[in-house]
Design a protein around this motif. Structure first.
Motif, mmCIF file in Angstrom:
data_model
loop_
_atom_site.group_PDB
_atom_site.id
_atom_site.type_symbol
_atom_site.label_atom_id
_atom_site.label_comp_id
_atom_site.label_asym_id
_atom_site.label_seq_id
_atom_site.Cartn_x
_atom_site.Cartn_y
_atom_site.Cartn_z
ATOM 1 N N LYS A 129 30.963 55.037 34.255
ATOM 2 C CA LYS A 129 29.648 55.355 34.805
ATOM 3 C C LYS A 129 29.145 54.294 35.780
ATOM 4 C CE LYS A 129 27.236 53.302 30.834
ATOM 5 N NZ LYS A 129 26.255 53.546 29.759
ATOM 6 N N TYR A 130 29.958 53.296 36.071
ATOM 7 C CA TYR A 130 29.526 52.189 36.931
ATOM 8 C C TYR A 130 30.123 52.306 38.335
ATOM 9 C CZ TYR A 130 28.417 50.232 32.346
ATOM 10 O OH TYR A 130 27.939 50.049 31.073
ATOM 11 N N ILE A 215 26.465 45.162 48.155
ATOM 12 C CA ILE A 215 25.137 45.577 48.607
ATOM 13 C C ILE A 215 24.412 46.403 47.548
ATOM 14 C CG2 ILE A 215 25.632 45.443 51.073
ATOM 15 C CD1 ILE A 215 26.062 48.460 51.080
ATOM 16 N N SER A 216 25.150 46.879 46.553
ATOM 17 C CA SER A 216 24.489 47.550 45.426
ATOM 18 C C SER A 216 25.420 47.544 44.219
ATOM 19 C CB SER A 216 24.090 48.990 45.781
ATOM 20 O OG SER A 216 25.221 49.818 45.909
ATOM 21 N N GLY A 217 24.825 47.492 43.031
ATOM 22 C CA GLY A 217 25.598 47.518 41.798
ATOM 23 C C GLY A 217 26.297 46.213 41.470
ATOM 24 N N GLY A 218 25.823 45.117 42.046
ATOM 25 C CA GLY A 218 26.470 43.826 41.808
ATOM 26 C C GLY A 218 26.506 43.421 40.339
ATOM 27 N N ASN A 219 25.498 43.834 39.591
ATOM 28 C CA ASN A 219 25.443 43.482 38.162
ATOM 29 C C ASN A 219 26.424 44.310 37.325
ATOM 30 O OD1 ASN A 219 23.827 45.729 38.803
ATOM 31 N ND2 ASN A 219 22.672 45.536 36.886
ATOM 32 N N HIS A 220 27.100 45.289 37.996
ATOM 33 C CA HIS A 220 28.075 46.115 37.279
ATOM 34 C C HIS A 220 29.513 45.636 37.457
ATOM 35 C CE1 HIS A 220 24.828 48.716 36.380
ATOM 36 N NE2 HIS A 220 24.835 49.420 37.502
ATOM 37 N N ILE A 221 29.734 44.652 38.319
ATOM 38 C CA ILE A 221 31.114 44.214 38.580
ATOM 39 C C ILE A 221 31.801 43.787 37.285
ATOM 40 C CG2 ILE A 221 32.568 42.506 39.752
ATOM 41 C CD1 ILE A 221 30.508 42.415 41.999
ATOM 42 N N SER A 222 31.089 43.043 36.469
ATOM 43 C CA SER A 222 31.680 42.533 35.227
ATOM 44 C C SER A 222 31.982 43.655 34.222
ATOM 45 C CB SER A 222 30.756 41.504 34.583
ATOM 46 O OG SER A 222 29.512 42.094 34.238
ATOM 47 N N LYS A 223 31.381 44.838 34.423
ATOM 48 C CA LYS A 223 31.552 45.956 33.490
ATOM 49 C C LYS A 223 32.695 46.890 33.878
ATOM 50 C CE LYS A 223 26.548 45.789 32.782
ATOM 51 N NZ LYS A 223 25.269 46.497 33.004
ATOM 52 N N LEU A 224 33.267 46.671 35.063
ATOM 53 C CA LEU A 224 34.385 47.520 35.484
ATOM 54 C C LEU A 224 35.581 47.274 34.582
ATOM 55 C CD1 LEU A 224 34.139 46.983 39.358
ATOM 56 C CD2 LEU A 224 33.328 48.964 38.057
ATOM 57 N N SER A 225 36.235 48.366 34.161
ATOM 58 C CA SER A 225 37.378 48.212 33.257
ATOM 59 C C SER A 225 38.317 49.406 33.388
ATOM 60 C CB SER A 225 36.901 48.083 31.801
ATOM 61 O OG SER A 225 36.218 49.261 31.405
ATOM 62 N N GLY A 226 39.530 49.230 32.879
ATOM 63 C CA GLY A 226 40.506 50.319 32.912
ATOM 64 C C GLY A 226 40.925 50.665 34.333
ATOM 65 N N ARG A 227 40.962 51.967 34.610
ATOM 66 C CA ARG A 227 41.337 52.410 35.948
ATOM 67 C C ARG A 227 40.086 52.599 36.806
ATOM 68 N NH1 ARG A 227 46.477 53.292 36.435
ATOM 69 N NH2 ARG A 227 46.353 54.606 38.300
ATOM 70 N N ILE A 228 40.168 52.121 38.028
ATOM 71 C CA ILE A 228 39.047 52.222 38.957
ATOM 72 C C ILE A 228 39.451 53.043 40.174
ATOM 73 C CG2 ILE A 228 37.967 50.040 38.270
ATOM 74 C CD1 ILE A 228 39.272 48.754 40.743
ATOM 75 N N THR A 229 38.454 53.608 40.835
ATOM 76 C CA THR A 229 38.680 54.343 42.073
ATOM 77 C C THR A 229 37.980 53.598 43.205
ATOM 78 O OG1 THR A 229 38.777 56.478 40.937
ATOM 79 C CG2 THR A 229 38.310 56.522 43.299
ATOM 80 N N ILE A 230 38.719 53.346 44.287
ATOM 81 C CA ILE A 230 38.151 52.679 45.463
ATOM 82 C C ILE A 230 38.193 53.689 46.620
ATOM 83 C CG2 ILE A 230 38.257 50.691 47.009
ATOM 84 C CD1 ILE A 230 40.390 50.403 44.054
ATOM 85 N N ARG A 231 37.048 53.939 47.222
ATOM 86 C CA ARG A 231 36.963 54.930 48.301
ATOM 87 C C ARG A 231 35.939 54.471 49.323
ATOM 88 N NH1 ARG A 231 32.146 57.287 47.328
ATOM 89 N NH2 ARG A 231 31.357 57.221 45.184
ATOM 90 N N ARG A 232 35.969 55.109 50.467
ATOM 91 C CA ARG A 232 34.929 54.866 51.471
ATOM 92 C C ARG A 232 33.596 55.371 50.952
ATOM 93 N NH1 ARG A 232 36.299 54.200 57.092
ATOM 94 N NH2 ARG A 232 38.564 54.079 57.408
#
Length: 234
Positions: A129-130, A215-232
């Protein structure tokens, strides 16, 4: 008296003929020599490209001065001309002084479309959800990362201040600025070919290059886990 009048008429006629043959004497200024002026009062130049501005109708020494926007351009001075090279998008004012005349040219520097940069492009990194959004800089490494998107891969923890992931291909670091490892930075660590998302400050490291900043969601970086999706991001 009649002879005198005839002589006067002859003299006047001769003078008129001479005036017709030689309309301007050596002491008479030449008309239409032209007013001292610039070849351009305003120009648009692309980043990395050059344009030339000339001072016309002057035999005097010309001096050039950047009145504003010095970081936006560079100039190469000639005798009566100057070559303007765009360095960064924006506006600048250039002055030419020829004798007592001061002439101004407005210079607008725009991005070079033929070498379209990643500058201003955004990417979104999502996990569960992050979502964290980064704005990329104008670097070859950032452009290389953009070309590989979208990506879905594993995010990993490293130390207590960063999350990392490995793009399929290494990034070209030519011309890419070094990173200071600030909180919120998106960076590339060349020795390991991994992309780093800093959620805490780090000490600068050799081989660490800056790709952008959060520029947004900086406080969520530490919560990223597992598989992530990177897109434009739009």
């Amino acid at each position: 008296m009649k002879k005198i009048r005839n002589l006067i008429y002859v003299a006047l006629a001769a003078g008129l003929v001479m005036r017709m043959i030689f309309p301007l004497s050596m002491d008479t200024p030449v008309l239409g020599a032209g007013k001292v002026r610039l070849s351009h009062s305003k120009i648009t130049v692309k980043v990395g490209k050059t344009k030339t501005i000339k001072v016309k109708n002057t035999g005097k020494k010309v001096t050039w001065k950047v009145l504003s926007g010095k970081k936006k351009l560079s100039i190469t001075k000639g005798k009566n001309s100057v070559k303007v090279k765009g360095k960064k998008a924006g506006r600048a004012r250039l002055q030419a002084k020829a004798g007592k005349r001061r002439l101004t040219c407005l210079v607008t520097i725009v991005k070079n479309e033929s070498a379209k940069a990643a500058d201003g492009d955004k990417i979104a990194v999502s996990s569960n959800k992050y979502t964290v959004v980064f704005r990329l800089n104008n670097s070859s490494a950032a452009k290389d990362l953009l070309k590989q998107l979208p990506l879905t891969l594993k995010v990993e923890n490293f130390s207590d201040n960063e999350k990392i992931f490995y793009p399929p291909k290494g990034l070209d670091i030519k011309g890419t600025p070094k990173s200071k490892g600030k909180k919120g930075s998106l960076a590339y660590y060349k020795p390991w070919d991994d992309v780093v998302m800093f959620y805490g400050a780090a000490s600068p490291a050799s081989g660490l290059y800056e790709l952008g900043t959060v520029i947004s969601g900086g406080n969520h970086i530490s919560k990223l886990s597992g598989r992530i999706t990177i897109r434009r991001a739009g």
